[in-house]
Scaffold this motif. Structure first.
Motif, mmCIF file in Angstrom:
data_model
loop_
_atom_site.group_PDB
_atom_site.id
_atom_site.type_symbol
_atom_site.label_atom_id
_atom_site.label_comp_id
_atom_site.label_asym_id
_atom_site.label_seq_id
_atom_site.Cartn_x
_atom_site.Cartn_y
_atom_site.Cartn_z
ATOM 1 N N SER A 106 0.832 -1.210 0.000
ATOM 2 C CA SER A 106 0.000 0.000 0.000
ATOM 3 C C SER A 106 0.864 1.256 0.000
ATOM 4 O O SER A 106 0.539 2.246 -0.668
ATOM 5 N N LEU A 107 1.993 1.207 0.723
ATOM 6 C CA LEU A 107 2.918 2.339 0.748
ATOM 7 C C LEU A 107 3.497 2.594 -0.633
ATOM 8 O O LEU A 107 3.642 3.746 -1.063
ATOM 9 N N LEU A 108 3.813 1.521 -1.352
ATOM 10 C CA LEU A 108 4.337 1.652 -2.706
ATOM 11 C C LEU A 108 3.310 2.277 -3.646
ATOM 12 O O LEU A 108 3.657 3.155 -4.458
ATOM 13 N N SER A 109 2.057 1.858 -3.533
ATOM 14 C CA SER A 109 1.020 2.401 -4.416
ATOM 15 C C SER A 109 0.784 3.882 -4.156
ATOM 16 O O SER A 109 0.645 4.674 -5.097
ATOM 17 N N VAL A 110 0.762 4.273 -2.885
ATOM 18 C CA VAL A 110 0.572 5.692 -2.547
ATOM 19 C C VAL A 110 1.763 6.520 -3.011
ATOM 20 O O VAL A 110 1.610 7.622 -3.556
ATOM 21 N N PHE A 111 2.964 5.996 -2.814
ATOM 22 C CA PHE A 111 4.174 6.705 -3.222
ATOM 23 C C PHE A 111 4.222 6.876 -4.737
ATOM 24 O O PHE A 111 4.667 7.916 -5.237
ATOM 25 N N GLN A 112 3.748 5.882 -5.475
ATOM 26 C CA GLN A 112 3.744 5.975 -6.931
ATOM 27 C C GLN A 112 2.774 7.050 -7.405
ATOM 28 O O GLN A 112 3.050 7.746 -8.392
#
Length: 313
Positions: A100-106
């Motif tokens: 989820s952190l990766l998706s938000v950061f992207q």
């Protein structure tokens, strides 16, 4: 004619072997880059934590489930059972959080510079590693109750237990306590799932808008190479979609178990296989993101100047 235990055991073995090879390759890759002093991209920090979490998930239960499926007679002590399930739960929780952190950061990365996300980009880069460490600490604390409910196969306590093949889980006698603890464990998962769905819809909208702009600019162009950010976003969408699909199916199966006293053999094994799909598949999705760094690694090896050995005359 092969028995059903043999078939399920072979599927477990294949899934575990593929997952271990994929995740260990990525771990070796990032270790090599760290030792050579190569500066990894900002998303590489998330990939490292995600790979470690997935490796823990596979190693903690994948090997044991494979042995149990083949009918191997073995037993774990209370300490071993507690450790295995605690490591599995922590690794699973960190895997959800980092995805989820990766998706938000992207979403923050691909947004235009003049958008409201521009000010968060620098802060996100600064606190990325701290956020991942916080995920580990959070799930270590949330799952502290898991070891207390796990017992070894040879425990003599006269209480109702749930059989996992190589360990037993003590059933909760207090219904209210069980519900509160279940809500406590599910809240971070549901929150992360909602973040992923929001981030995915945002990325799809941004990609669609970007594609319309590119088509408007390059009307006469036959082919147009997609930008690295676009390819990275598409890769992240595949990763998130894989996780959401496996998590949703696994949750449906677990919901069925709550209403069944004796779940079907194939239902139980299908649930276990689906739950382990994401840790197995994710390293191969991430490999396309680290291909450029891999090319750098190979070039670095080729350019190493080895000292010439003197010939003995």
């Amino acid at each position: 004619m092969f028995s059903r235990d043999f078939i399920v055991g072979m599927v477990y073995l294949l899934q575990t072997a593929v997952g271990i090879l994929g995740n260990f390759y990525l771990l070796y890759h990032y270790l090599f880059l760290y030792l050579t002093g190569y500066r990894v991209r900002s998303t590489g920090v998330i990939f490292r934590h995600l790979t470690i979490a997935n490796s823990l998930v596979i190693l903690s239960k994948g090997v044991l489930q494979t042995m149990a499926a083949f009918g191997t007679n073995f037993s774990l002590s209370d300490v071993e059972c507690k450790l295995v399930f605690y490591v599995h739960r922590v690794g699973r929780g960190v895997s959800i959080n980092t995805t989820s952190l990766l998706s938000v950061f992207q979403v923050i990365i691909i947004n235009p510079r003049n958008s409201r996300y521009a000010e968060f980009k620098a802060k996100a880069l600064k606190y990325m590693d701290h956020s991942n460490i916080l995920c580990w600490i959070l799930h270590m604390m949330l799952n502290i109750m898991v070891p207390m409910k796990m017992t070894g196969q040879w425990s003599n306590k006269n209480i109702t237990r749930r059989d996992y093949g190589f360990c037993y889980a003590e059933d909760h006698s207090n219904v209210i306590e069980y519900l509160l603890y279940t809500i406590l464990l599910l809240f971070p998962d549901v929150f992360c799932l909602m973040l992923m769905l929001w981030a995915s819809s945002s990325m799809i909208f941004i990609l669609h808008r970007h594609r319309q702009q590119v088509q408007h600019i390059h009307r006469t162009s036959v082919s147009c190479k997609s930008a690295p950010e676009t390819r990275a976003t598409q890769n992240t969408l595949v990763l998130v979609s894989t996780f959401v699909s496996s998590y949703t199916l696994s949750s449906v199966f677990h919901g069925c178990f709550a209403f069944l006293n004796k779940p079907n053999f194939w239902l139980v094994n299908a649930s276990t296989l689906i739950a382990a799909c994401f840790p197995m598949v994710s390293p191969f999705i991430l490999m396309s993101r680290v291909s450029s760094a891999s090319r750098f690694s190979l070039a670095w090896i080729k350019n190493i100047k080895l000292p010439k050995l003197k010939r003995n005359t």
